[in-house]
Design a protein around this motif. Structure first.
Motif, PDB file in Angstrom:
ATOM      1  N   ALA A 173       0.840  -1.196   0.000  1.00  0.00           N
ATOM      2  CA  ALA A 173       0.000   0.000   0.000  1.00  0.00           C
ATOM      3  C   ALA A 173       0.879   1.252   0.000  1.00  0.00           C
ATOM      4  O   ALA A 173       1.894   1.302   0.695  1.00  0.00           O
ATOM      5  N   PRO A 174       0.504   2.283  -0.763  1.00  0.00           N
ATOM      6  CA  PRO A 174       1.311   3.505  -0.797  1.00  0.00           C
ATOM      7  C   PRO A 174       1.445   4.184   0.562  1.00  0.00           C
ATOM      8  O   PRO A 174       2.475   4.790   0.853  1.00  0.00           O
ATOM      9  N   VAL A 175       0.394   4.075   1.410  1.00  0.00           N
ATOM     10  CA  VAL A 175       0.408   4.773   2.702  1.00  0.00           C
ATOM     11  C   VAL A 175      -0.210   3.882   3.777  1.00  0.00           C
ATOM     12  O   VAL A 175      -1.264   3.268   3.561  1.00  0.00           O
ATOM     13  N   LEU A 176       0.456   3.801   4.921  1.00  0.00           N
ATOM     14  CA  LEU A 176      -0.106   3.209   6.126  1.00  0.00           C
ATOM     15  C   LEU A 176      -0.301   4.353   7.113  1.00  0.00           C
ATOM     16  O   LEU A 176       0.662   4.994   7.540  1.00  0.00           O
ATOM     17  N   LEU A 209      14.277  -3.980   5.700  1.00  0.00           N
ATOM     18  CA  LEU A 209      15.184  -4.828   4.942  1.00  0.00           C
ATOM     19  C   LEU A 209      15.375  -4.339   3.518  1.00  0.00           C
ATOM     20  O   LEU A 209      16.479  -4.381   2.973  1.00  0.00           O
ATOM     21  N   ASP A 210      14.287  -3.874   2.888  1.00  0.00           N
ATOM     22  CA  ASP A 210      14.363  -3.561   1.463  1.00  0.00           C
ATOM     23  C   ASP A 210      13.297  -2.534   1.107  1.00  0.00           C
ATOM     24  O   ASP A 210      12.275  -2.423   1.788  1.00  0.00           O
ATOM     25  N   GLY A 211      13.541  -1.814   0.018  1.00  0.00           N
ATOM     26  CA  GLY A 211      12.586  -0.833  -0.467  1.00  0.00           C
ATOM     27  C   GLY A 211      12.932   0.573  -0.014  1.00  0.00           C
ATOM     28  O   GLY A 211      13.879   0.791   0.753  1.00  0.00           O
ATOM     29  N   ASP A 212      12.160   1.526  -0.490  1.00  0.00           N
ATOM     30  CA  ASP A 212      12.344   2.936  -0.145  1.00  0.00           C
ATOM     31  C   ASP A 212      11.008   3.540   0.248  1.00  0.00           C
ATOM     32  O   ASP A 212       9.956   3.152  -0.272  1.00  0.00           O
ATOM     33  N   GLY A 213      11.080   4.483   1.157  1.00  0.00           N
ATOM     34  CA  GLY A 213       9.859   5.137   1.579  1.00  0.00           C
ATOM     35  C   GLY A 213      10.136   6.241   2.572  1.00  0.00           C
ATOM     36  O   GLY A 213      11.255   6.759   2.658  1.00  0.00           O
ATOM     37  N   ARG A 214       9.109   6.560   3.328  1.00  0.00           N
ATOM     38  CA  ARG A 214       9.220   7.600   4.352  1.00  0.00           C
ATOM     39  C   ARG A 214       8.401   7.192   5.568  1.00  0.00           C
ATOM     40  O   ARG A 214       7.347   6.576   5.423  1.00  0.00           O
ATOM     41  N   GLY A 233       8.590   3.195  -3.561  1.00  0.00           N
ATOM     42  CA  GLY A 233       9.013   2.448  -4.742  1.00  0.00           C
ATOM     43  C   GLY A 233       7.916   1.546  -5.276  1.00  0.00           C
ATOM     44  O   GLY A 233       6.938   1.235  -4.581  1.00  0.00           O
ATOM     45  N   PRO A 234       8.069   1.085  -6.508  1.00  0.00           N
ATOM     46  CA  PRO A 234       7.048   0.206  -7.104  1.00  0.00           C
ATOM     47  C   PRO A 234       6.930  -1.151  -6.410  1.00  0.00           C
ATOM     48  O   PRO A 234       5.885  -1.796  -6.490  1.00  0.00           O
ATOM     49  N   ASP A 235       7.995  -1.586  -5.735  1.00  0.00           N
ATOM     50  CA  ASP A 235       7.976  -2.882  -5.052  1.00  0.00           C
ATOM     51  C   ASP A 235       7.595  -2.769  -3.587  1.00  0.00           C
ATOM     52  O   ASP A 235       7.596  -3.765  -2.857  1.00  0.00           O
TER      53      ASP A 235
END
Length: 211
Positions: free
Chosen positions: A26-29, A43-48, A75-77
Motif C-alpha cells: 500500500a502507498p500509505v499506512l 530490509l528492502d525498499g524505499d519510503g518515508r 518504490g514500485p515494489d
C-alpha cells in the motif's frame, strides 16, 4: 505478513517474542499506535516514515501507546520490514478514530539508520537510545572478525539481531540476508562471524526499565 516468532493475527507468542516480516504494498499506512513497545527494521525498499526517508538499514522504535507514522512506500515494489516485539499484540489502532479510547501517551520514538560503511571491526555503533534504555546499534563484520563479549557490553536487555546484508554464521548455522536472531542477553549472540566479504547487522534491545 510472514511470521518468524509467534503469530501476528492471534497474539500467540514464542517465549514472549513476536516477530514478523511486513511486505507493505500500500502507498500509505496511516498514523497509528500499538499496545506494546516495538522496533521496526527495514530490509528492502524505499519510503518515508513521517518526515524521515527510510530504506534498508532503517531502524524505528516506538514506546507502547505512542502514535507514529504515516509510513509511505515510495518504490514500485513497496517496503519490506520486520516488526519486533517482546510482548505479543494484534492489529493496530488507527488515528484519529482510536483517540476515543483515551490510551495514547507522549512516549518516546526514534528513527535511525545503520550505515553502509562501518569499519568491519565488530564494534557496536550506538545509533539511538531512549531514556528508559531501548537501544539500536549497527555493526559490520568481515571474515575473521567475530562479535565479542566486550563489544556487546553496551547492549543490555532482551532483543534481536537482524542480518541486513551478507551472510553470517553463528555456531555453524548459516544466516543469510534477512535472518533474525532473538536473544535473552546480548551474550547469546557472541561469536557471530562473517561468511561473506562483509556482513551488516542491526541489533536492537528493549528497555529493562518498567514504564
Amino acid at each position: 505478513m510472514s511470521d518468524y516468532l509467534g503469530g501476528h493475527s492471534d497474539g500467540s507468542d514464542d517465549g514472549g517474542f513476536q516477530a514478523y516480516l511486513v511486505g507493505q504494498k500500500a502507498p500509505v499506512l496511516r498514523p497509528h499506535y500499538h499496545e506494546v513497545d516495538q522496533f521496526q527494521v527495514v530490509l528492502d525498499g524505499d519510503g518515508r516514515l513521517g518526515r524521515h526517508a527510510i530504506g534498508s538499514g532503517t531502524v524505528h522504535y516506538s514506546d507502547a501507546y505512542t502514535v507514529y507514522g504515516p509510513i509511505f512506500a515510495d518504490g514500485p515494489d513497496g517496503l519490506s520490514y520486520f516488526t519486533l516485539r517482546l510482548d505479543p499484540a494484534v492489529g493496530l489502532n488507527y488515528m484519529p478514530e482510536s483517540r476515543v479510547k483515551g490510551e495514547t501517551r507522549a512516549g518516546e520514538h526514534f528513527t535511525c539508520s545503520v550505515e553502509e560503511k562501518f569499519s568491519g571491526t565488530g564494534e557496536l555503533n550506538l545509533l539511538a537510545r531512549t531514556r528508559r534504555g531501548a537501544s539500536a546499534f549497527g555493526v559490520a563484520l568481515v571474515p575473521g572478525v567475530a562479535l565479542a563479549a566486550e563489544a556487546l557490553r553496551p547492549c543490555e536487555g532482551r532483543g534481536y539481531v537482524v542480518v541486513l546484508s551478507g551472510t553470517a554464521d553463528l555456531g555453524g548455522r548459516s544466516l543469510p540476508t534477512g535472518s533474525l536472531i532473538p536473544f535473552e542477553t546480548a551474550l547469546d549472540v557472541k561469536g557471530v562471524t562473517a561468511q561473506s566479504e562483509q556482513v551488516r547487522l542491526a541489533i536492537v534491545a528493549f528497555s529493562t526499565q518498567v514504564d
